[in-house]
Design a protein around this motif. Sequence first.
Motif, PDB file in Angstrom:
ATOM      1  N   MET A  97       0.828  -1.211   0.000  1.00 49.12           N
ATOM      2  CA  MET A  97       0.000   0.000   0.000  1.00 49.12           C
ATOM      3  C   MET A  97       0.858   1.255   0.000  1.00 49.12           C
ATOM      4  O   MET A  97       0.573   2.236  -0.692  1.00 49.12           O
ATOM      5  CB  MET A  97      -0.921   0.002   1.221  1.00 49.12           C
ATOM      6  CG  MET A  97      -2.062  -1.020   1.131  1.00 49.12           C
ATOM      7  SD  MET A  97      -2.951  -1.215   2.692  1.00 49.12           S
ATOM      8  CE  MET A  97      -3.621   0.439   2.917  1.00 49.12           C
ATOM      9  N   GLU A  98       1.954   1.214   0.763  1.00 52.14           N
ATOM     10  CA  GLU A  98       2.867   2.366   0.826  1.00 52.14           C
ATOM     11  C   GLU A  98       3.519   2.618  -0.533  1.00 52.14           C
ATOM     12  O   GLU A  98       3.647   3.770  -0.962  1.00 52.14           O
ATOM     13  CB  GLU A  98       3.938   2.103   1.889  1.00 52.14           C
ATOM     14  CG  GLU A  98       4.728   3.340   2.263  1.00 52.14           C
ATOM     15  CD  GLU A  98       5.705   3.106   3.413  1.00 52.14           C
ATOM     16  OE1 GLU A  98       6.559   3.987   3.640  1.00 52.14           O
ATOM     17  OE2 GLU A  98       5.621   2.055   4.078  1.00 52.14           O
ATOM     18  N   ASN A 118       2.283   1.693  -3.500  1.00 53.59           N
ATOM     19  CA  ASN A 118       1.231   2.171  -4.413  1.00 53.59           C
ATOM     20  C   ASN A 118       0.955   3.656  -4.193  1.00 53.59           C
ATOM     21  O   ASN A 118       0.808   4.430  -5.141  1.00 53.59           O
ATOM     22  CB  ASN A 118      -0.061   1.379  -4.212  1.00 53.59           C
ATOM     23  CG  ASN A 118       0.019  -0.004  -4.820  1.00 53.59           C
ATOM     24  OD1 ASN A 118       0.911  -0.293  -5.612  1.00 53.59           O
ATOM     25  ND2 ASN A 118      -0.908  -0.871  -4.442  1.00 53.59           N
ATOM     26  N   SER A 119       0.876   4.030  -2.905  1.00 58.37           N
ATOM     27  CA  SER A 119       0.608   5.429  -2.551  1.00 58.37           C
ATOM     28  C   SER A 119       1.731   6.346  -3.035  1.00 58.37           C
ATOM     29  O   SER A 119       1.479   7.418  -3.588  1.00 58.37           O
ATOM     30  CB  SER A 119       0.446   5.535  -1.026  1.00 58.37           C
ATOM     31  OG  SER A 119       0.298   6.875  -0.638  1.00 58.37           O
ATOM     32  N   TYR A 120       2.974   5.893  -2.847  1.00 60.67           N
ATOM     33  CA  TYR A 120       4.118   6.712  -3.273  1.00 60.67           C
ATOM     34  C   TYR A 120       4.183   6.798  -4.800  1.00 60.67           C
ATOM     35  O   TYR A 120       4.524   7.842  -5.357  1.00 60.67           O
ATOM     36  CB  TYR A 120       5.419   6.136  -2.717  1.00 60.67           C
ATOM     37  CG  TYR A 120       6.603   7.053  -2.875  1.00 60.67           C
ATOM     38  CD1 TYR A 120       6.556   8.374  -2.428  1.00 60.67           C
ATOM     39  CD2 TYR A 120       7.776   6.620  -3.484  1.00 60.67           C
ATOM     40  CE1 TYR A 120       7.635   9.220  -2.572  1.00 60.67           C
ATOM     41  CE2 TYR A 120       8.855   7.461  -3.647  1.00 60.67           C
ATOM     42  CZ  TYR A 120       8.776   8.769  -3.186  1.00 60.67           C
ATOM     43  OH  TYR A 120       9.851   9.621  -3.343  1.00 60.67           O
ATOM     44  N   ASN A 122       1.574   6.828  -6.758  1.00 53.55           N
ATOM     45  CA  ASN A 122       0.544   7.818  -7.124  1.00 53.55           C
ATOM     46  C   ASN A 122       1.044   9.238  -6.896  1.00 53.55           C
ATOM     47  O   ASN A 122       0.786  10.144  -7.697  1.00 53.55           O
ATOM     48  CB  ASN A 122      -0.734   7.564  -6.325  1.00 53.55           C
ATOM     49  CG  ASN A 122      -1.384   6.235  -6.695  1.00 53.55           C
ATOM     50  OD1 ASN A 122      -1.148   5.712  -7.790  1.00 53.55           O
ATOM     51  ND2 ASN A 122      -2.191   5.692  -5.788  1.00 53.55           N
ATOM     52  N   GLN A 123       1.741   9.452  -5.780  1.00 54.69           N
ATOM     53  CA  GLN A 123       2.298  10.772  -5.455  1.00 54.69           C
ATOM     54  C   GLN A 123       3.298  11.210  -6.530  1.00 54.69           C
ATOM     55  O   GLN A 123       3.268  12.351  -7.004  1.00 54.69           O
ATOM     56  CB  GLN A 123       2.984  10.722  -4.088  1.00 54.69           C
ATOM     57  CG  GLN A 123       3.616  12.039  -3.656  1.00 54.69           C
ATOM     58  CD  GLN A 123       4.475  11.868  -2.399  1.00 54.69           C
ATOM     59  OE1 GLN A 123       4.131  11.086  -1.522  1.00 54.69           O
ATOM     60  NE2 GLN A 123       5.590  12.591  -2.332  1.00 54.69           N
ATOM     61  N   GLU A 173       6.769  -0.124  -9.029  1.00 50.53           N
ATOM     62  CA  GLU A 173       5.469  -0.475  -8.438  1.00 50.53           C
ATOM     63  C   GLU A 173       4.970  -1.813  -8.985  1.00 50.53           C
ATOM     64  O   GLU A 173       4.416  -2.634  -8.248  1.00 50.53           O
ATOM     65  CB  GLU A 173       4.463   0.649  -8.756  1.00 50.53           C
ATOM     66  CG  GLU A 173       3.133   0.532  -8.010  1.00 50.53           C
ATOM     67  CD  GLU A 173       2.141  -0.408  -8.703  1.00 50.53           C
ATOM     68  OE1 GLU A 173       1.326  -1.026  -8.005  1.00 50.53           O
ATOM     69  OE2 GLU A 173       2.207  -0.522  -9.957  1.00 50.53           O
TER      70      GLU A 173
END
Length: 564
Positions: free
Chosen positions: A507-508, A510-512, A514-515, A545
């Motif tokens: 999740m971390e 994926n989030s990074y 997206n950022q 990713e």
Amino acid sequence: MNYSFFDFLTLIGSLGLFLFGMKMMSEALQKVAGSRMRKILSVMTSNRFLGVLTGFLVTTIIQSSSATTVMVVSFVNAGLMSLVESIGVIMGANIGTTVTGWIITYFGFKVKISAYALPMIGLGLPLIFSKNSTRRSWGEFLVGFALLFLGLEYLKGSVPNINENPEVLSFLQHYTDLGFGSTLIFLFIGTILTVVIQSSSATMALTFVMCNQGWIPFHLAAAMVMGENIGTTITANIAAAVGNVSAKRAARVHLLFNLLGVVWMLLIFNWFVGGIDYLVAQKMGISPSTSVVAIPTSLSIFHTSFNVLNVLIFIWFVPIFHKLAIKMVPSSDEDEEEFRLKFITTGMLSTSELSILQARKEVHWFGLHTHKMFGMVRKLFSQKKDAKFSKKFARIEKYEDISDNVEVEIANYLSQVSQGRLSDVGRKRTRAMLKLVDDLESIGDSNYNLARCMVRMRNSNISFSEGIVTKLELMFNLVDEALALMIKNLDDQSEDVDIEKAKLLEMEINSYRNQLKVEHLDNIKNKVYTYEAGIIFNDLFSECEKLADYVINVSEALAEANPK
């Protein structure tokens, strides 16, 4: 001298026909038994004695020790066979190649097989045009076999006749009566001829013909045979030149084994040749020293006994050969641990459940190397020197090729395991491992894609600002952490799979990702970097990713297989 340039070209053409026939026959047999041959080589090498038997059988079947040793070198290079396992096969190949001499002796000199060559081509030709690949290969074998003996027949007829051309004999006489010096000279000639022709079988045929025509005596022909043993090692060394450290070491073992064999034989050469002379004279009633009729059989006996004795003597020194090869081809720190199959090379264990444990160890080993490959990618990203960059990329490329092979081997092994008697837990674990080896291979693909992005970046002279490099390094750190956790979960000693932490890391990442995607679009808009540089930046963090997706797949497959 009654020997024209046209006659010389006829001699070269005859040798070419022999070589082409040998190549065609050998390749056809390899096609017929190719997959079985690869399986035999990769499985029947659990100890040095089995390795010798395997090398002998394979070389006898495909009629080319060079083909066997090149195959062995490629297996070592692909990680499907260890260096120690390859030594026995190489020794056996040396015995197998002596069969060629016996075939030439009995069919080429004692039976006029060339008279049947055209009918054999007539039989083989329709098969060559068959749609069935096996029949087509057998047709190529028949035609190759016929061409081989046609070439040998033409070879016998195209060498200068001593009676008509005494100048040839007088030329050779300068080198035939120098005692031990003559032995060394003809040993060197045998080596050079084999290196040039790239076939010890063709040089052996040429040696037989030279004896048959009375050019050289038996003992010098034996010296040429020893030279051919050295010359044939060149093919494997050429094949290993583009291979990894282990492949180069396997080729050096072949060279070392044959060189040492020649050295000890030279010490007792005159006695040994004299013994064969006496044996043949007793059995056949004619001596190879006085009659050319006895030379083919005597030469075949010498070749076979020499190579068999070599194996009987040196098979006890395989660990020493192993150490010497490592000294001859030292490796850098990064090459120290070669990527290859480690646990399932000896085939199935006594029960399917035990075989699962072996497979689990192999999968863990595979995982370690995908992590190691990612470490290489990170070093590639920060590498400034062109030579070191190219070398590291070549190594990543090699690991990617090997990971493809390893995935197939593990999957085939697991398929065999699944056919045995398994508990419900065993079946779940087998299915999970079949799924995750595919994901591990995909991690290798992603590593290679990242490396290719870096090559594009270097070729386009693109460099990122310190801020962009820091962002990419943070992404690399997250992926590295996910890979380390995957290895911990894959560890065959580990009972619990830490799936929660694995999901949090996923999740971390994926989030990074997206950022970084949002920042990338802003950077393009604000012209922080060129569009081309932006594409590479986007490709790098997106591929990271994607790699992380395969990593979480591995941990999830392990969690599903774990008994509750």
